[in-house]
Design a protein around this motif. Structure first.
Motif: not given
Length: 499
Positions: A334-359
């Protein structure tokens, strides 16, 4: 909030999850957790080769706190992991900030990591994976700073902390080698030397332990056998195939969400578990619906700060696969994925925020709470019977399903390893087990077992279990004495007698 610095704002999430980790530690510790706590408590085996410094730092921590106040060793070691987990989450925030991730995006990625099951699981347990993760991300933090021109010292610190991570667990070697390749890609001699030089700390540490702690004379063979002890002893090995692929897929999913056979039984305890599960799924579903908002910048992978961590992610997955899909070797995903995806994704706040809240809701309500409040299996009860039996005049003998867990637990509590137990599930020759049972019966011992009529819940343990208790106990009369209700079902204590 204006008076709080950006670094201080990033600290909010780590402090919140730290509080949760401290409130909800597991009460169902693993075999290894009891074993490590035993070693720390007794001050023995402080330098185990697979994770050389883990027991050492635990020993120092426990004795430092014990100087002021007496606290249970196992509880203190779990607390230590909780603090290191929170520090690891905070370091991800600092690393992403250094990579240019703006505050709101940074916060949701930090929350994503803190809510992932592998972090929650090991932050509330006495296992060996959180502390090396802290040093690895610290190494990445300084590598990012170095690649962004902060000075040659950053490469030295990066190499130092990445090498230190390997001393806390050898599995972090693949993260270290990925960082090294990233530094080598700069084609500059000074950064390469500064990063690689601290790696000498690893063989020097192993050599010193071999000579002065283990009191062994130095030979190349003795050194290699010590460093790779788990492979020489057969405790670790290489295993691939369909089963490894299946367990890798399961372990990868469980890096983010708690999945265990006991989940289907939780509604019998309370409808609140159903409500929490449904709410989590709804949040995640809404989050997935927002995937279409994401904008992708795949070219970002070309940046050294990105592909280095993508390489580490790949190598760690390959190693986990080759280790029978060991979920414990995927704690860094998860931490490596966070570093990589944060650099190739934009406008992901809603998707990631809701997913993180669900997790977050799923893993707390269906993971941390059950493992903190309820009993998972029969190990605790069998340990209690063995400990109480020491004060009995009647001789007792135990055939246990999970001998190592009960053995470590009893020795941790009493200080003495039980000598009247054998495994009913792990043995080379069933006839030898039967001989021990016959000998105990001839010695007028009361033979008790928790192996019979065990509940069949879906877990890695049950998937690989090949035990044949019908064959083991077919020549004996079986009498049910007791039962234990757990979140995985009902377990029974049976007495084994001659027909």
């Amino acid at each position: 909030m204006k008076f709080i610095t950006p670094k201080g704002k990033i600290l909010i999430v780590p402090l919140l999850v730290l509080l949760i980790y401290l409130i909800l530690p597991t009460t169902n510790s693993s075999i290894d957790s009891w074993g490590y706590a035993l070693y720390v408590k007794q001050g023995i085996n402080l330098f185990l080769p697979h994770h050389l410094f883990h027991n050492t730092i635990g020993f120092l921590w426990v004795n430092a706190i014990g100087f002021f106040i007496k606290v249970d060793t196992l509880k203190l070691l779990i607390i230590l992991n909780a603090f290191f987990a929170a520090a690891t989450i905070y370091l991800l925030g600092l690393t992403l900030k250094t990579l240019g991730v703006e505050f709101k995006r940074n916060i949701v990625w930090v929350a994503f990591l803190g809510s992932s099951w592998c972090i929650m699981r090991y932050a509330t347990e006495n296992e060996t994976y959180i502390i090396p993760l802290f040093f690895s991300i610290l190494g990445s933090y300084y590598l990012v700073k170095g690649l962004k021109g902060s000075g040659i010292r950053s490469f030295f610190y990066s190499g130092l902390f990445a090498a230190t991570a390997c001393l806390f667990h050898q599995v972090m070697f693949f993260w270290w080698i990925s960082l090294l390749i990233g530094v080598m890609a700069t084609q500059k001699i000074k950064p390469i030397i500064c990063f690689a030089l601290p790696a000498l700390l690893v063989p020097i540490s192993y050599l010193l332990v071999l000579l002065f702690y283990n009191n062994q004379p130095f030979t190349v063979d003795a050194f290699l056998r010590f460093v790779f002890n788990d492979y020489y002893s057969g405790a670790a090995g290489v295993s691939t195939g369909l089963s490894s692929l299946m367990f890798t897929a399961i372990g990868l999913f469980r890096s983010f969400f708690q999945v265990h056979g006991y989940l289907v039984l939780l509604p019998r305890i309370s409808n609140l578990f159903i409500i929490a599960g449904v709410f989590s799924v709804v949040l995640i579903a809404i989050g997935i619906f927002n995937v279409r908002r994401i904008q992708w910048n795949i070219k970002g992978i070309k940046r050294p700060t990105v592909w280095v961590h993508l390489l580490a992610l790949f190598l760690q997955l390959v190693f986990a696969f080759s280790s029978s899909g060991n979920a414990e070797f995927m704690v860094m995903i998860p931490i490596l994925l966070a570093i990589v995806l944060s650099q190739v994704m934009e406008n992901e706040i809603r998707f990631l925020g809701l997913t993180a809240a669900g997790m977050f809701i799923w893993n707390i309500s269906l993971g941390l709470v059950p493992l903190n409040r309820y009993i998972l299996d029969s190990n605790r009860h069998m340990s209690k019977i063995i400990i109480e039996g020491k004060q009995n005049t009647k001789k007792q003998f135990f055939v246990l399903y999970n001998k190592p867990n009960v053995e470590n637990r009893v020795e941790y509590i009493t200080g003495v390893a039980p000598s009247n137990i054998i495994s009913g599930s792990q043995f080379d020759d069933i006839n030898r087990v039967k001989q021990k049972i016959c000998k105990a019966l001839a010695n007028d011992s009361i033979i008790l077992t928790d192996c019979i009529n065990r509940p069949k819940t879906l877990s890695r343990e049950t998937l690989i279990d090949t035990s044949d208790f019908k064959t083991l106990f077919k020549d004996y009369h079986i009498k049910r004495l007791d039962s234990i209700q757990t979140i995985t079902g009902k377990y029974y204590v049976h007495q084994i007698m001659l027909k």
